[in-house]
Design an enzyme around this catalytic site. Structure first.
Site, PDB file in Angstrom:
ATOM      1  N   GLN A 123       2.982   4.403  -1.441  1.00  0.00           N
ATOM      2  CA  GLN A 123       3.700   5.453  -2.170  1.00  0.00           C
ATOM      3  C   GLN A 123       2.723   6.273  -2.997  1.00  0.00           C
ATOM      4  O   GLN A 123       2.800   7.501  -3.024  1.00  0.00           O
ATOM      5  CB  GLN A 123       4.767   4.828  -3.079  1.00  0.00           C
ATOM      6  CG  GLN A 123       5.913   4.216  -2.299  1.00  0.00           C
ATOM      7  CD  GLN A 123       6.928   3.522  -3.197  1.00  0.00           C
ATOM      8  OE1 GLN A 123       6.776   3.483  -4.412  1.00  0.00           O
ATOM      9  NE2 GLN A 123       7.970   2.974  -2.590  1.00  0.00           N
ATOM     10  N   ASP A 143       7.397  -5.666   2.024  1.00  0.00           N
ATOM     11  CA  ASP A 143       8.855  -5.688   1.826  1.00  0.00           C
ATOM     12  C   ASP A 143       9.515  -6.914   2.463  1.00  0.00           C
ATOM     13  O   ASP A 143      10.722  -7.106   2.321  1.00  0.00           O
ATOM     14  CB  ASP A 143       9.478  -4.413   2.421  1.00  0.00           C
ATOM     15  CG  ASP A 143       9.130  -3.187   1.585  1.00  0.00           C
ATOM     16  OD1 ASP A 143       8.845  -3.347   0.383  1.00  0.00           O
ATOM     17  OD2 ASP A 143       9.147  -2.071   2.137  1.00  0.00           O
TER      18      ASP A 143
HETATM   19  C1  S3P Z   1       6.796   2.433   0.988  1.00  0.00           C
HETATM   20  C2  S3P Z   1       5.754   1.753   0.405  1.00  0.00           C
HETATM   21  C3  S3P Z   1       5.905   0.423  -0.203  1.00  0.00           C
HETATM   22  C4  S3P Z   1       7.204  -0.242   0.186  1.00  0.00           C
HETATM   23  C5  S3P Z   1       8.365   0.701   0.133  1.00  0.00           C
HETATM   24  C6  S3P Z   1       8.144   1.869   1.075  1.00  0.00           C
HETATM   25  C7  S3P Z   1       6.529   3.774   1.558  1.00  0.00           C
HETATM   26  O1  S3P Z   1       5.871   0.568  -1.611  1.00  0.00           O
HETATM   27  O2  S3P Z   1       7.457  -1.353  -0.653  1.00  0.00           O
HETATM   28  O3  S3P Z   1       9.558   0.051   0.509  1.00  0.00           O
HETATM   29  O4  S3P Z   1       7.396   4.292   2.307  1.00  0.00           O
HETATM   30  O5  S3P Z   1       5.467   4.329   1.289  1.00  0.00           O
HETATM   31  P1  S3P Z   1       4.488   0.590  -2.430  1.00  0.00           P
HETATM   32  O6  S3P Z   1       3.749   1.789  -2.068  1.00  0.00           O
HETATM   33  O7  S3P Z   1       4.898   0.608  -3.888  1.00  0.00           O
HETATM   34  O8  S3P Z   1       3.789  -0.692  -2.063  1.00  0.00           O
END
Ligand code: S3P
Length: 449
Positions: free
Chosen positions: A176, A326
């Site tokens: 993210q 996840d």
């Molecule tokens: C996601 C990144 C992950 C994941 C989330 C979706 C994404 O989070 O847990 O469900 O779509 O980039 P983080 O970037 O906080 O690890």
């Protein structure tokens, strides 16, 4: 959504063999990115297989608020008429991203290098999650943020009128954060560089390339160095969203732990940055095969065939965590039905998801009679063997879809029913979960039914 309505409890009972095909919804990560990149393109992007879960619907609504035209045809094809990089309009109202960390973080990144101001909020879960991981890097581009203490939502972002490109090493493994920085870099002149020590899901890089941006990734001693050339004109795309491996994880896990099961889960995206759970399950002895392996829209895809298996506990390599981040809640349910202990280390990021997932799983599993050890960065589950979990407890979903689905899967194999206090949050990522699992043979009971 339960966060805005009354709690909806559901109980899962020990179920007969699960049999049949499980057609899980589209990938959540790719769905968010399709809408946002569509909105940043010049022209009309067409999307099939979009996840129509609440998280993604909230992102669609947000893209409309920033000026894109987003529509859905009666046969489920979504179109996004984009405004181009730098073309976002200032929203007239607060942007409510509901439960979605991915939605809010990616959108904050994308708007932070335009001369507009937007205020973001979410449900009780999202408003408790840290946003400093986004406001830190976007401040380097020149954006300002005004949130609650601890960098929490609601928060107002004032986008940079004259953004500068950034070189940023992401301090935690987070797709993210990486994606927010790349989306911010789209409207900055020159080259924006993001460095990640551990590789996380790479949908943003793949999709940016598909939309015509110049992005390269290089493995170096610092980690993965991603370079984006700013201010491209993104070209609209036709996107077929693959089905979500993180949703497939639930019918796969349930079939492994419910005696006699044999289930096919077709068309699942198996991008290596997402497929860590399946590797782990095979190491535990799962009868899990990939059939009909192929490439679709640049992503590897296969049909998963899974049969009930006697599993053994393992030590999950910590470096695998980003590719299955996840999936630890449902893995801990599988681990409770394995023989011996399963050790999950390097998982502290789980503490800042939709809930503190280490604590949520530890408390619920303990209530169901499973022995747990934990510390800040570790979860250890002592397996009770196939069908060995006593169950017979009420577990808390904590506004977290994956916690709710995990405990329902636990109940399908436990000696006594397992109740989840609120299954409303499941609609954020897997709105058809109850029907789909019921069709396979899962036994659910609603309160007063
Ligand atoms: C996601 C990144 C992950 C994941 C989330 C979706 C994404 O989070 O847990 O469900 O779509 O980039 P983080 O970037 O906080 O690890």
């Amino acid at each position: 959504m339960s966060s805005h309505g009354p709690a909806r409890p559901l109980t899962a009972k020990r179920s007969g063999p699960l049999k049949g095909e499980a057609h899980v919804p589209g990938d959540k990560s790719i769905s968010h990115r399709s809408l946002i990149l569509g909105a940043l393109s010049v022209g009309t992007t067409e999307i099939t297989g979009l996840l129509e879960g609440q998280d993604v619907l909230d992102t669609a609504k947000a893209m409309r608020a920033f000026g894109a035209t987003v529509t859905r045809s009666d046969d489920g094809v979504w179109t996004v008429q984009g405004v181009g990089v730098g073309g976002f309009a200032e929203p007239e109202n607060v942007i409510d991203c509901g439960n979605s960390g991915t939605g809010v973080r990616l959108i904050m990144g994308a708007m932070s290098t335009s001369p507009i101001t937007a205020t973001f909020t979410g449900d009780a879960s999202l408003n408790g999650r840290p946003m400093g991981r986004i406001t830190d890097p976007i401040s380097l581009f020149g954006a300002q943020s005004y949130g609650r203490q601890g960098g929490r939502l609601p928060m107002t972002i004032v986008g940079a009128a004259e953004p500068v490109p950034v070189r940023y090493a992401v301090p935690m493994p987070s797709a993210q954060v990486k994606s927010a920085v790349l989306f911010a870099g789209l409207n900055a002149p020159g080259q924006t560089v993001v460095i990640e020590k551990e590789a996380t899901r790479d949908h943003t890089e793949r999709m940016l390339t598909g939309f015509g941006a110049q992005v390269s990734a290089e493995e170096t001693s610092e980690g993965r160095v991603i370079t984006l050339h700013g201010q491209p004109e993104l070209k609209p795309q036709t996107i077929a969203v693959p089905r979500d491996p993180s949703s497939a994880a639930f019918p796969v896990a349930a079939a492994l732990i419910v005696e006699g099961s044999d289930v096919l889960v077709p068309n699942i995206g198996l991008n290596p940055t997402r497929a860590g759970l399946f590797t782990t399950l095979r190491e535990m002895g799962a009868d899990l095969t990939f059939e009909n392996e192929r490439l679709e829209g640049g992503e590897p895809v296969a049909d998963l065939r899974v049969r009930f298996s006697t599993l053994k506990g393992i030590e999950v390599p910590p470096e695998r965590a980003p590719s299955m981040i996840d999936e630890y809640p449902i893995l801990s349910v599988v681990a409770a039905n394995a023989e011996g202990k399963t050790v999950m280390r390097g998982v502290k990021e789980l503490r800042v998801k939709e809930s503190d997932r280490i604590d949520a799983m530890a408390r619920g599993l303990e209530a169901c009679g499973v022995t747990i050890e934990e510390d800040e960065d570790t979860l250890i589950v002592h397996g009770m063997g196939p069908g060995g979990v006593p169950g017979g407890a009420t577990t808390e979903a904590r506004l977290d879809h994956r916690i709710a689905m995990s405990f329902l899967c636990l109940g399908m194999a436990a000696k006594n029913p397992v109740k989840v206090d609120d299954v409303g949050p499941i609609a954020t990522s897997f709105p058809i979960f109850e029907t789909l699992m019921g069709d396979l043979g899962a036994q659910f009971q609603r309160d007063n039914a």
